[in-house]
Each structure stands twice: as C-alpha cells, then as structure tokens.
Design a protein around this motif. Structure first.
Motif, PDB file in Angstrom:
ATOM      1  N   ILE A  65       0.865  -1.261  -0.040  1.00 58.83           N
ATOM      2  CA  ILE A  65      -0.098  -0.145   0.037  1.00 58.83           C
ATOM      3  C   ILE A  65       0.828   1.283   0.069  1.00 58.83           C
ATOM      4  CG2 ILE A  65      -1.575   1.309   1.369  1.00 58.83           C
ATOM      5  CD1 ILE A  65      -2.939  -1.227   2.077  1.00 58.83           C
ATOM      6  N   VAL A  67       1.006   5.410   0.223  1.00 56.76           N
ATOM      7  CA  VAL A  67       0.100   6.645   0.648  1.00 56.76           C
ATOM      8  C   VAL A  67       0.984   7.931   0.167  1.00 56.76           C
ATOM      9  CG1 VAL A  67      -0.485   7.934   2.691  1.00 56.76           C
ATOM     10  CG2 VAL A  67      -0.670   5.532   2.657  1.00 56.76           C
ATOM     11  N   ASN A  69      -0.079  12.116  -1.084  1.00 51.50           N
ATOM     12  CA  ASN A  69      -1.004  13.172  -1.417  1.00 51.50           C
ATOM     13  C   ASN A  69      -0.976  14.182  -2.224  1.00 51.50           C
ATOM     14  OD1 ASN A  69       0.776  14.613   0.483  1.00 51.50           O
ATOM     15  ND2 ASN A  69      -1.065  15.496   1.538  1.00 51.50           N
ATOM     16  N   LEU A  90      -2.313  -0.846  -3.690  1.00 54.36           N
ATOM     17  CA  LEU A  90      -3.126  -0.006  -3.463  1.00 54.36           C
ATOM     18  C   LEU A  90      -2.568   1.248  -3.318  1.00 54.36           C
ATOM     19  CD1 LEU A  90      -6.334   0.880  -3.241  1.00 54.36           C
ATOM     20  CD2 LEU A  90      -5.947   0.416  -0.641  1.00 54.36           C
ATOM     21  N   ILE A  92      -3.358   5.094  -1.999  1.00 54.87           N
ATOM     22  CA  ILE A  92      -4.126   5.787  -1.084  1.00 54.87           C
ATOM     23  C   ILE A  92      -3.833   7.226  -1.198  1.00 54.87           C
ATOM     24  CG2 ILE A  92      -4.994   6.331   1.247  1.00 54.87           C
ATOM     25  CD1 ILE A  92      -4.725   3.524   2.065  1.00 54.87           C
ATOM     26  N   ALA A  99      -4.269   8.827   6.268  1.00 51.37           N
ATOM     27  CA  ALA A  99      -4.465   7.387   5.760  1.00 51.37           C
ATOM     28  C   ALA A  99      -3.933   6.550   6.876  1.00 51.37           C
ATOM     29  CB  ALA A  99      -3.302   7.435   4.692  1.00 51.37           C
ATOM     30  N   ARG A 102      -7.389   5.998   8.940  1.00 54.19           N
ATOM     31  CA  ARG A 102      -8.341   5.212   7.850  1.00 54.19           C
ATOM     32  C   ARG A 102      -8.105   3.871   7.945  1.00 54.19           C
ATOM     33  NH1 ARG A 102      -8.547   5.596   1.204  1.00 54.19           N
ATOM     34  NH2 ARG A 102      -8.942   3.451   1.294  1.00 54.19           N
ATOM     35  N   LEU A 103      -6.792   3.509   7.730  1.00 50.34           N
ATOM     36  CA  LEU A 103      -6.057   2.106   7.941  1.00 50.34           C
ATOM     37  C   LEU A 103      -6.446   1.585   9.201  1.00 50.34           C
ATOM     38  CD1 LEU A 103      -2.938   2.513   5.973  1.00 50.34           C
ATOM     39  CD2 LEU A 103      -4.751   1.210   5.209  1.00 50.34           C
ATOM     40  N   GLU A 106     -10.022   0.518   9.668  1.00 50.70           N
ATOM     41  CA  GLU A 106     -10.295  -0.437   8.657  1.00 50.70           C
ATOM     42  C   GLU A 106      -9.834  -1.936   9.449  1.00 50.70           C
ATOM     43  OE1 GLU A 106      -8.812   0.012   4.832  1.00 50.70           O
ATOM     44  OE2 GLU A 106     -10.464   1.708   4.566  1.00 50.70           O
TER      45      GLU A 106
END
Length: 192
Positions: A65, A67, A69, A90, A92, A99, A102-103, A106
């Motif tokens: 993943i 990350v 921005n 992925l 993000i 992030a 959010r992770l 989840e």
C-alpha cells in the motif's frame, strides 16, 4: 532509477519533480536489513515515486500500500505502479496522518511500514517559524493507530540532523544505520 532485484528487476522508475527519492544504496540497505519479505504486508508512507514499495512487490510482498497526497507525484506513482498489474497494491491519495487513521479504522495490520517524509517542514505558530519533524509526528501517529503487526517493523528514513526518540509509547528504537547524511531508524513493538 530502476528496481534493483526480484520479479521486476531492471524496470525503470519515473521520478516526479520536487521529491527526494530513496536512492538505490538506501533501498538496497533497507532490503538487506529486512531479508526475505515473501508474503508480508508492506506499507510505504510518503511514497513519492513508490521506489521502496515497488522493490517490496518485486521481492514478493503479499500486498503493498502506497500513501501519497501530492497530485503531481500521484500521477508518476500511478504510472510506476502500473508495472505491478493485478490487485497486489493500492494507492491511498491522502495525507499520511489521515491515511493511518483510515487504515486503523479498517483494522489493517502491516508487517513492514516504511516512511520517508520530507526531512523538515516549516511550521508557522505563535512562537514564529519552526521546523517540524514529520518522521517523529508520523511515528507518534503509528503508535496511536496500532497498525503494526505483532512482529512487525517500522523503518523511518530521516536526516542525520534529526534525532528520533528511543521510545514512543509501545514503539522502541532497536537499531539504526547511517548512510552519509541519511539514517534508517528501526522500531518495533515492545511487549509490556
């Protein structure tokens, strides 16, 4: 820049403007330290070009993943990750702190978390302009979010001008490596 070894060895990595990429020597050092990462979950914060995460995917990480921005950087990251195909990765497109929240929400866990933020960010406050350590701020957020797997490892790449704490909550610095003006600081969870 190119991917150093593994399945995608020799593939070019596009470099967006305005970033300080993790150089091949530091990337090699990271993976020499890690050893076999086959089937591990890998998170790259402040991904930039994605060079470290691409290297992890090339070496057999189960998932990667990224990350990032910055809009211009995201375009290059998307092009670079297209070599991976499938759903092994992925991107993000959020600020690292958001992030991580959010992770955590989840319920995600990572075996390896790599962060290479801009070395210092100017912060304007009541006391004037100060340098803010994004590495230290992100380590604090990582400790609070608890997304590191029980035997996981955090690698923070930072400047030799920046001292990171030996302990942050349950995170403990257990080793660091110096490469010129770049330091790789390794953290793990301490059982308390």
């Amino acid at each position: 820049m190119r991917i150093i070894t593994g399945k995608f060895k020799g593939r070019n990595i596009g470099m967006p403007r305005g970033i300080r990429p993790t150089q091949a020597k530091a990337r090699k050092a990271v993976f020499d330290i890690l050893g076999d990462i086959e089937d591990l979950a890998f998170l790259e914060l402040f991904a930039g070009s994605g060079a470290v995460g691409l290297e992890a995917a090339s070496r057999g990480a189960r998932e990667v993943i990224f990350v990032e921005n910055e809009p211009g950087v995201l375009k290059a990251l998307a092009l670079n990750t297209s070599v991976l195909g499938g759903s092994r990765y992925l991107i993000i497109p959020l600020d690292a702190q958001k992030a991580l929240a959010r992770l955590s929400k989840e319920g995600r866990r990572f075996d390896i978390i790599f962060l290479d933020p801009p070395y210092f960010k100017l912060k304007v406050g009541e006391s004037g302009v100060n340098e803010e350590s994004l590495a230290k701020k992100t380590l604090k957020t990582l400790e609070a979010c608890d997304i590191l797997a029980p035997n996981g490892l955090i690698i923070a790449q930072h400047s030799d001008r920046e001292d990171l704490p030996a302990e942050l909550g349950v995170l403990s610095l257990f080793r660091h490596y110096t490469y010129g003006s770049t330091i790789l600081s390794l953290y793990r969870k301490e059982n308390r």
